[in-house]
Design a protein around this motif. Sequence first.
Motif, mmCIF file in Angstrom:
data_model
loop_
_atom_site.group_PDB
_atom_site.id
_atom_site.type_symbol
_atom_site.label_atom_id
_atom_site.label_comp_id
_atom_site.label_asym_id
_atom_site.label_seq_id
_atom_site.Cartn_x
_atom_site.Cartn_y
_atom_site.Cartn_z
ATOM 1 N N THR A 1 80.150 63.706 24.813
ATOM 2 C CA THR A 1 80.938 63.924 26.264
ATOM 3 C C THR A 1 80.110 64.846 27.235
ATOM 4 O OG1 THR A 1 82.719 62.589 25.453
ATOM 5 C CG2 THR A 1 82.698 63.353 27.951
ATOM 6 N N PRO A 2 79.541 64.688 28.247
ATOM 7 C CA PRO A 2 79.089 66.107 28.787
ATOM 8 C C PRO A 2 80.067 66.646 29.749
ATOM 9 C CG PRO A 2 78.375 64.099 29.819
ATOM 10 C CD PRO A 2 79.044 63.620 28.710
ATOM 11 N N GLU A 3 79.975 67.775 30.099
ATOM 12 C CA GLU A 3 80.891 68.389 31.047
ATOM 13 C C GLU A 3 80.459 68.179 32.446
ATOM 14 O OE1 GLU A 3 83.635 69.476 30.861
ATOM 15 O OE2 GLU A 3 83.731 69.992 28.594
ATOM 16 N N PRO A 4 81.359 67.920 33.178
ATOM 17 C CA PRO A 4 82.619 68.317 33.497
ATOM 18 C C PRO A 4 83.594 67.161 33.047
ATOM 19 C CG PRO A 4 82.012 67.942 35.681
ATOM 20 C CD PRO A 4 80.681 67.689 34.991
ATOM 21 N N TYR A 5 82.720 65.819 32.370
ATOM 22 C CA TYR A 5 83.846 64.867 32.150
ATOM 23 C C TYR A 5 84.761 65.053 31.330
ATOM 24 C CZ TYR A 5 79.818 62.766 34.875
ATOM 25 O OH TYR A 5 79.042 62.240 36.023
ATOM 26 N N ALA A 6 84.556 65.677 30.190
ATOM 27 C CA ALA A 6 85.542 65.943 29.167
ATOM 28 C C ALA A 6 86.906 66.533 29.707
ATOM 29 C CB ALA A 6 84.921 66.536 27.685
ATOM 30 N N ALA A 7 86.393 67.550 30.475
ATOM 31 C CA ALA A 7 87.656 68.269 31.044
ATOM 32 C C ALA A 7 88.140 67.784 32.277
ATOM 33 C CB ALA A 7 86.885 69.709 31.538
ATOM 34 N N ILE A 8 87.420 66.878 32.983
ATOM 35 C CA ILE A 8 88.303 65.896 34.006
ATOM 36 C C ILE A 8 89.259 64.771 33.537
ATOM 37 C CG2 ILE A 8 87.933 64.631 35.897
ATOM 38 C CD1 ILE A 8 85.314 65.802 36.865
ATOM 39 N N GLY A 9 88.656 64.223 32.228
ATOM 40 C CA GLY A 9 89.252 63.493 31.513
ATOM 41 C C GLY A 9 89.723 62.429 32.141
ATOM 42 N N ARG A 10 90.659 61.353 31.711
ATOM 43 C CA ARG A 10 90.902 60.153 32.272
ATOM 44 C C ARG A 10 91.444 60.012 33.643
ATOM 45 N NH1 ARG A 10 95.802 57.041 29.702
ATOM 46 N NH2 ARG A 10 96.722 58.737 30.852
ATOM 47 N N TRP A 11 90.583 59.946 34.539
ATOM 48 C CA TRP A 11 90.788 59.997 36.114
ATOM 49 C C TRP A 11 90.128 59.102 36.804
ATOM 50 C CZ3 TRP A 11 87.170 60.916 39.848
ATOM 51 C CH2 TRP A 11 87.709 61.422 40.875
ATOM 52 N N SER B 1 77.466 67.137 38.804
ATOM 53 C CA SER B 1 76.999 67.037 37.517
ATOM 54 C C SER B 1 76.177 65.937 37.625
ATOM 55 C CB SER B 1 78.096 66.650 36.692
ATOM 56 O OG SER B 1 77.707 65.978 35.396
ATOM 57 N N ALA B 2 76.132 64.779 38.221
ATOM 58 C CA ALA B 2 75.346 63.976 38.231
ATOM 59 C C ALA B 2 73.828 64.224 39.178
ATOM 60 C CB ALA B 2 75.671 62.915 39.030
ATOM 61 N N SER B 3 74.053 65.146 40.127
ATOM 62 C CA SER B 3 72.956 65.628 41.107
ATOM 63 C C SER B 3 71.669 66.445 40.129
ATOM 64 C CB SER B 3 73.407 66.352 41.995
ATOM 65 O OG SER B 3 73.690 67.645 41.622
ATOM 66 N N LEU B 4 72.510 67.021 38.798
ATOM 67 C CA LEU B 4 71.590 67.974 38.177
ATOM 68 C C LEU B 4 70.620 67.152 37.099
ATOM 69 C CD1 LEU B 4 74.151 70.601 37.051
ATOM 70 C CD2 LEU B 4 72.571 70.432 39.149
ATOM 71 N N ASN B 5 70.785 65.821 37.173
ATOM 72 C CA ASN B 5 69.668 65.119 36.396
ATOM 73 C C ASN B 5 68.275 65.059 37.004
ATOM 74 O OD1 ASN B 5 71.785 63.919 34.023
ATOM 75 N ND2 ASN B 5 72.604 62.964 36.102
ATOM 76 N N SER B 6 68.297 65.095 38.339
ATOM 77 C CA SER B 6 66.955 65.175 39.039
ATOM 78 C C SER B 6 66.498 66.553 39.295
ATOM 79 C CB SER B 6 67.091 64.198 40.135
ATOM 80 O OG SER B 6 67.936 64.824 41.201
ATOM 81 N N PRO B 7 65.423 67.059 39.038
ATOM 82 C CA PRO B 7 65.055 68.386 39.179
ATOM 83 C C PRO B 7 64.924 68.760 40.783
ATOM 84 C CG PRO B 7 63.025 67.175 38.602
ATOM 85 C CD PRO B 7 64.426 66.026 38.431
ATOM 86 N N PHE B 8 65.208 69.826 41.089
ATOM 87 C CA PHE B 8 65.010 70.456 42.395
ATOM 88 C C PHE B 8 64.511 71.936 42.265
ATOM 89 C CE2 PHE B 8 69.467 70.747 41.449
ATOM 90 C CZ PHE B 8 69.824 72.096 41.579
ATOM 91 N N GLY B 9 64.108 72.346 43.464
ATOM 92 C CA GLY B 9 63.830 73.790 43.493
ATOM 93 C C GLY B 9 62.334 73.935 43.647
ATOM 94 N N GLY B 10 61.664 74.823 44.253
ATOM 95 C CA GLY B 10 60.139 74.712 44.020
ATOM 96 C C GLY B 10 59.875 76.055 44.975
ATOM 97 N N GLU B 11 58.650 75.784 45.532
ATOM 98 C CA GLU B 11 58.228 76.825 46.485
ATOM 99 C C GLU B 11 58.661 76.458 47.819
ATOM 100 O OE1 GLU B 11 54.244 78.286 46.464
ATOM 101 O OE2 GLU B 11 54.073 78.102 44.031
ATOM 102 N N SER B 12 59.185 77.851 48.560
ATOM 103 C CA SER B 12 59.272 77.700 49.805
ATOM 104 C C SER B 12 59.038 78.731 50.898
ATOM 105 C CB SER B 12 60.887 77.334 50.257
ATOM 106 O OG SER B 12 61.509 78.315 49.589
ATOM 107 N N TYR B 13 59.547 78.772 51.916
ATOM 108 C CA TYR B 13 59.168 79.984 52.623
ATOM 109 C C TYR B 13 60.065 80.942 52.324
ATOM 110 C CZ TYR B 13 55.761 77.298 55.657
ATOM 111 O OH TYR B 13 54.910 76.564 56.047
ATOM 112 N N GLY B 14 59.762 82.288 52.736
ATOM 113 C CA GLY B 14 60.756 83.293 52.492
ATOM 114 C C GLY B 14 62.104 83.108 53.480
ATOM 115 N N VAL B 15 63.270 83.460 53.247
ATOM 116 C CA VAL B 15 64.428 83.438 54.092
ATOM 117 C C VAL B 15 64.316 84.262 55.519
ATOM 118 C CG1 VAL B 15 66.744 83.550 54.289
ATOM 119 C CG2 VAL B 15 65.813 83.105 51.894
#
Lengths: 499, 166, 535
Positions: free
Chosen positions: A487-497, C518-532
């Motif tokens: 189970t990946p985080e944060p799923y384990a810590a969120i738990g049954r919700w 958490s779900a969003s971190l499955n697809s890669p992001f970040g790359g070159e961009s202009y300076g701030v």
Amino acid sequence: MALFNKVLIANRGEIALRVLRALQVLEIPSVAIFHDSDKNSPVVRQADEAVEISADSPTAAHLDVEQIITICQRLSVDAVHPGYGFLSENAGFARALTDAGIAFIGPSPEVIELMGDKITSRNFVAEHGFPVPPSLTVDASLMEKSRDHIVARINAVDGMKFPLVVKASAGGGGKGMSIVNSIDELESTLRVAASEAEKYFGDNRVYLERYFSSARHIEVQVLGDGNAVVHLGERECSIQRRFQKVVEEAPSPAFDEAKRQAICSVAAGIAKAANYSSAGTVEFLYTPEGEFFFLEMNTRIQVEHPVTEMVYGVDLVVAQIRVAAGQPLAIGQDDISLNGHAIECRLCAEDAFNDFMPETGKVLYLKEPAGEGVRFDSSLYLNQAITTAFDPMLAKLVVHAPTREQAIKKTVESLRQLILLGVKVNTDFLIKVLEHPAFKRGEIDTGFITTFADDLRADTAAREQLQVVLSAAYLSDRNTRLLLEATPEPYAAIGRWRN
Amino acid sequence: MQPKYQLNKTTHLVTPVRRADAITLEVDGHRLDVRLHWHDGHHGELTLNGAPYEFYAAQDGNKLFIHFGGRVWQLGVIDEFGDAGEGGAAGGRVRAPMPGVVVEVYVVEGDSVAEGDSVMLIESMKLQTEIKASLPGTVKAVGAEPGASFDKGDLLIDIDAGERRE
Amino acid sequence: MRRIQSKINTNSDEFKQYKQHNQKLLAEFHQKQEDARFKRPQRDLDRLKKQNKMLPRERLDLLLDPGTPFLEFSSLGANMAYDGAAPSANCITGIGIVGGREVLIHADDSSNKGGAWYPLSIKKIVRALQIALENHLPVIHLCDSAGGFLPLQSDLFGDMYMAGRMYRHQALLSKQGCKQLSLVFGHCTAGGAYIPGMSDYSVIVEGTGAVFLGGPPLVKAATGEDVTVDELGGAGMHTSISGTCDYYAGSEREAIAIGREIVMQWEQKSKFPLQREAPEDPYYDPAELYGIIPDDIKKQFDMREVIARIVDGSRFAEYQPDYGETLVCGFANIWGYKVGILGNNGVLFNDSSLKGAHFMSLCNQNNVPLVFLQNITGYMIGEEYERRGITKDGSKMLMIQAGVDVPKFTIMTNGSFGAGNYGMCGRAWDARTLFSWPNSQIAVMGSDQAADTLATIKINQLKRQGEAPSDEQLAQIRAEVFANYEHSTSAYATSSEIWDEGIIDPVDTRNALGISISASLNSPFGGESYGVLRL
């Protein structure tokens, strides 16, 4: 010089290991024999040599006289220790070995024959003036006679009265035994008993004996060398289920020194009359009135021999081997004295709270109880399959302490320390027996387990216990462990919700 | 999924709630905070609502053994999917793996069969193959008579699961 | 990171008054949700039972790992459409854990109208698959739908984001390596057949499961052929002859068991290594949100008080605390994940717009996802602000917001009006997920202004027709227009149309964001961009 060149252990399980220990003490080379189903057992690895025996069933393999003698000859074995069960009281085996010039570690074939038959042994004992229970041997023809005739036959025997034990004359080991309370019951039982006796033993004679419902089962350990005989006190073996012993102790809580002397001298007298050589056990019925009667003599080492060893400090198997090698007894009666109290519990793979139904399984984890005065005789090993192919007895716990009270306490502690996972064993039941007030008071007889059946039931678990057990079960469960890891985080810590 | 365990014929529910520092479980409806430390593969220390308990555990398939409080507790792991129809992929139906001819049929409709019993002998591509019952039960239908030919995928035998008495 | 010092007095009358108001809203919300999920005619429930079918939520409970959450999307989808004929838009979508894998689930709801797809069902499923695409999530389809709802076929079939989009998304998912599994519990007819057809794995249930392009009646009509469901597309046929499905299941339970086994074989790819700390519960009780959100959308509240009840330890590193004060910006952690938060504390002025644009650039360069907490009436209007270039500054904010590469998440906490909706990452701006609180409202302008404008138009119309409405009539016209407007801009109305991932209880915000991040971190992001740029 060694007593023997090489000794073959014609047995398996804990007793094979026990015999091996004695051979190691005496520095005698050993040979173990094993059926394929036992190939991983400790004795196979620990004996100097190990030979596989084969047959349709593991039991048949251990009863195969010819195969065993061939192995002895091939490996130049000059003595065989039969342990208990299997060929231990088989006069034919003893004789075949003797004929082949191999020593049988036990009494002579003649003595085995004499004591092996209930009727001849009983007659022998009675002839020598020792007490035997009132009994009568009848054959199938009695059934043709009138009821009056049967009653007359029974009344003709001094002291004979109901209830009676009915058993096949040629049988043994509690098989086909029944208890009848009246002439009506006797009539119906007799017919079945005779036909079963005919069927199983080829001998339709039936043996009737007065049944003492509240008697104790007391046995006396004897050692003989063909001339001298010593006794090593009594063992109390009244705690039985289905005519099989579960808890044994030495000495008996019912005995003082005078009573001990009385019964032990009778046992020694019987052994002496038979010119007994080796270790043997004389079994008695002991009534609440203090009478005792000869039951039978076992011409082998007994399962429960360790309690005697512990209180008398004698190695009975070593003594057996010495005598078999022709040595006279190293000890006289005066050299032996009783020290403390010992209790043995038989750990069996069974559901003791469900009519002692046999259980099967696999040894998944084993942690033996240990400590001073604690002896655990077993040949259990990890991943051992526990099947119904052999006797359900898996191990013996033997505990020695200065007093009976302390011995009981220590036995219970040791039972609780034993961790055997993978098969249901009767530990809880044994604890129930040992902690029963009547047992603690020493008020026991062979009916104990039946009498107190209501007290010897499984405890219901307290809620807190259940919570611990279920939490531990859930967290130990392989499925849970896999999922918890995955189970990946944060799923384990969120738990049954749910949202 | 709902983890369930059987102990002395009673079914108990253990519901995980969350896992942070401690694991929160609902055992038969009671909420508990549990921590677990394994001393080794079998010996653990469980802290339940702050109180420590030593235990030993071992598992053999769906049998779980817990030694706790001087006793061994034998539990059954209830498989929630266990009552899912017997016998894997195709249930009791055996279909022809390739086109061929029936050589012999060993059973008739209504026969009881055990799993693995031979029910039919077929021949195709000069190779004889025994068709075996995929589960214990009663023969519901025999797809083809001796001598009959069949195509790949044809139903050869259909067995109704269960209901077989020794 | 310092803890926000809350100024809320939980004993104040105001707090109690707001709490009472919001709890009433919540009770209403939970009741609607309960009805949408479980209220079904007994006839339908009986029919399912007779067919040996489980309810969709029973299947879901069996499929998901014990002790894990399920983030459900659009539980009130279609709640104001079709006279309530399609509760939850007749399907369930969301993110959950199966065999330790983070998956997106789509489940048809055959407990209502045979699980038929209404136009909004299609919209909901397409949106769910888009979430899978954007977040690289594997998908499990629990198929049990009668197919498109024919009387409304023109609203669900031919256009860009209609039914075809589901299958195209499936193809694209596969192309980018996202696994798909179909568990076929019911009939998958016509287009529906492509769901298992385009899945990498499929399991079909004996008896009830079937897959075909045309069902027996259509086949009969088209070719005259008489054929049974089982022969045409049953479990045995598809698993042993056509190979359309992979696994034959004797029951629904077995199908789910097989499905779980399949999922447990899937590789678990590593995620984007976003900065993370050990999670910590908020210091302030999230339930206090009920006493913070006012009872009138026009009343102002301090977004820091909301942030304090969502983020780890109520800790917040505020950016430019004394500049552009109507937009609160800063860093925080949610379930341990580092995020940049933008929350409205009033109308967007030139400085707050520039601050927001600058802060988003910073986060983008720092690979920190953005969380928008919307309570916005819009960008400031009036001569002075136009002269200062409010349109120009607002454009900067939009340009940068649209251009950032980091994942964005939006919560509608209260009002979302006008271009403020755009600047704060409204629906059109591709937040990975967007959730609404029950009190929230989305519209081009606020209800009062809109009612005034609309009423004025209507009154002018009447006047042109020569009528002179009395003051009473005027007030009534305005009240009607106002009520109508309120109704059509409510969270229920917008959520009904799948303008969001659903309405949530404010206390659930932290979990919804945690799972979304958490779900969003499955697809890669970040790359070159202009300076701030310091704007």
